[in-house]
Write an enzyme that holds these catalytic residues in place. Sequence first.
Site, short mmCIF file in Angstrom:
data_model
loop_
_atom_site.label_atom_id
_atom_site.label_comp_id
_atom_site.label_asym_id
_atom_site.label_seq_id
_atom_site.Cartn_x
_atom_site.Cartn_y
_atom_site.Cartn_z
N HIS A 187 0.83 -1.22 0.00
CA HIS A 187 0.00 0.00 0.00
C HIS A 187 0.87 1.27 0.00
O HIS A 187 0.42 2.32 0.46
CB HIS A 187 -0.95 0.04 1.20
N SER A 197 14.42 21.35 -16.95
CA SER A 197 13.22 22.16 -17.15
C SER A 197 13.63 23.45 -17.86
O SER A 197 14.70 24.00 -17.60
CB SER A 197 12.59 22.49 -15.81
N LYS A 249 15.81 21.67 -11.82
CA LYS A 249 15.13 20.41 -12.08
C LYS A 249 16.00 19.39 -12.82
O LYS A 249 16.76 19.71 -13.72
CB LYS A 249 13.86 20.64 -12.92
N GLU A 284 9.23 8.16 -17.25
CA GLU A 284 7.84 8.61 -17.47
C GLU A 284 7.36 8.26 -18.88
O GLU A 284 6.20 7.88 -19.08
CB GLU A 284 7.74 10.12 -17.24
#
Length: 464
Positions: A161, A282, A288, A295
């Site tokens: 979980h 970024s 970043k 992804e």
Amino acid sequence: MTKADHKALWSGRFTEATDAFVTAFTASEHYDRRLYREDIRGSKAHARMLADRGILTEADARAIVDGLDAIAAEIEAGDFPWDPALEDVHMNIEARLTARIGDAGKRLHTGRSRNDQIATDVRLWLRAEIDTCIGLLRHFQRGLVDLAAREADTVMPGFTHLQVAQPVSFGHHMLAWYEMLVRDEARLADARVRANQMPLGSAALAGTTFAIDRQQTCAELGFDAPTRNSLDAVSDRDFAIEFVSAAALAMTHLSRMAEELVIWASPLTGFIDLPDRFCTGSSIMPQKKNPDVAELVRGKSARVQGALHTLLTLMKGQPLAYNRDNQEDKEPLFDAADALRDSLRAFADMVPALTVNRERTRTAARAGFATATDLADYLVRQGVAFRDAHEIVGRAVALGVETGRDLADMSLDELQGFSPAIGEDVFEVLTVEGSVAARDHFGGTAPAQVRAQIEAARRRLGAD
Ligand code: ARG
């Protein structure tokens, strides 16, 4: 002839030219040209067989084979005049062959149809794609096993979980990924068995009146056997669906890995660092470093699942035998194969190059009362029933939550307040290292077991 007034190779029975929009609507050459190698290979095998059976002259067969080789060179050089008015890869190549060698080119299509031709081309192509994907899967498996060997003793929190559950070895986690990929490989290898059957010779749907030798073309093209039923062979695309199904499942696995990599690379956990060469920045936020590759792999899994859905739906309403619907199989099939191949390649290179922040993973394992089950098991060994032990440890955890301490940070006195069965030796089971090492059975997370699995994996992978 200019392109505009090309006569279609099937124009004999027609009294007017095809509507220009219909020509564009039915054309597939802009994507099925990708099959030109397989198409030429199949045509050469067919022509040689026809000559050996006395259906074509030796001279014609030789002209066809040489002409096809020249066309392959032309395509590779980017000099081939692809023409959508010629519909597909088959008729583009055939028309070019006839333009180059004359009447012999018109004899190539004797005893076959585009229906058995395309089914053969796609199976040849898919077989090679499967082999590429299996090679990449094994490359990735090797990388994961090496990473597991480096991190066998690294403790991290295991989650259920997404809550800290019990400490595990980082190497054990990598071997969990490895096991998924072993099954993905087996599924692809199994799909290959059924893909590697040869439809050529089924002709349009019923076979041909010519005395062809399918064993000869089968051997030359490296298929395991000719298909046994011509109607089935020209119409079913289940072999493609099986591949995409295996690909969708493999991508689902890669997507789950991607999700974990994203979480672990986030400063929220800080478990890992991904190499800069696999990350992007970024355009606005200078600080970043984003895990875009992971992804994108997670994102590409959606395309492959979509392709599976498309192919299943494409097939379900089709009566025997061939229907033009099947032309729509190629783009999803190509797209799924590209997504799987590229994703495997990205992960095979990137994942084994990650570095683990061992202090962070260890601290996280300690922070979440990850050894609570170990304390319960300890009490059971002292004669306490497991349900009672569970309750006792729950109360100790509540005190830990209240006072901001792990179980290992409590004094013996405090712990004995929860159960007199607790003795001095309890602290051995409360360390995260002790917890991991104690799960020392086949399939467990103890570093000794992880190392045994690494040995087994290396033996398996060493076979090639
Ligand atoms: N482009 C077609 C396909 O992909 C080739 C077969 C066409 N056959 C036909 N009878 N129109 O399925």
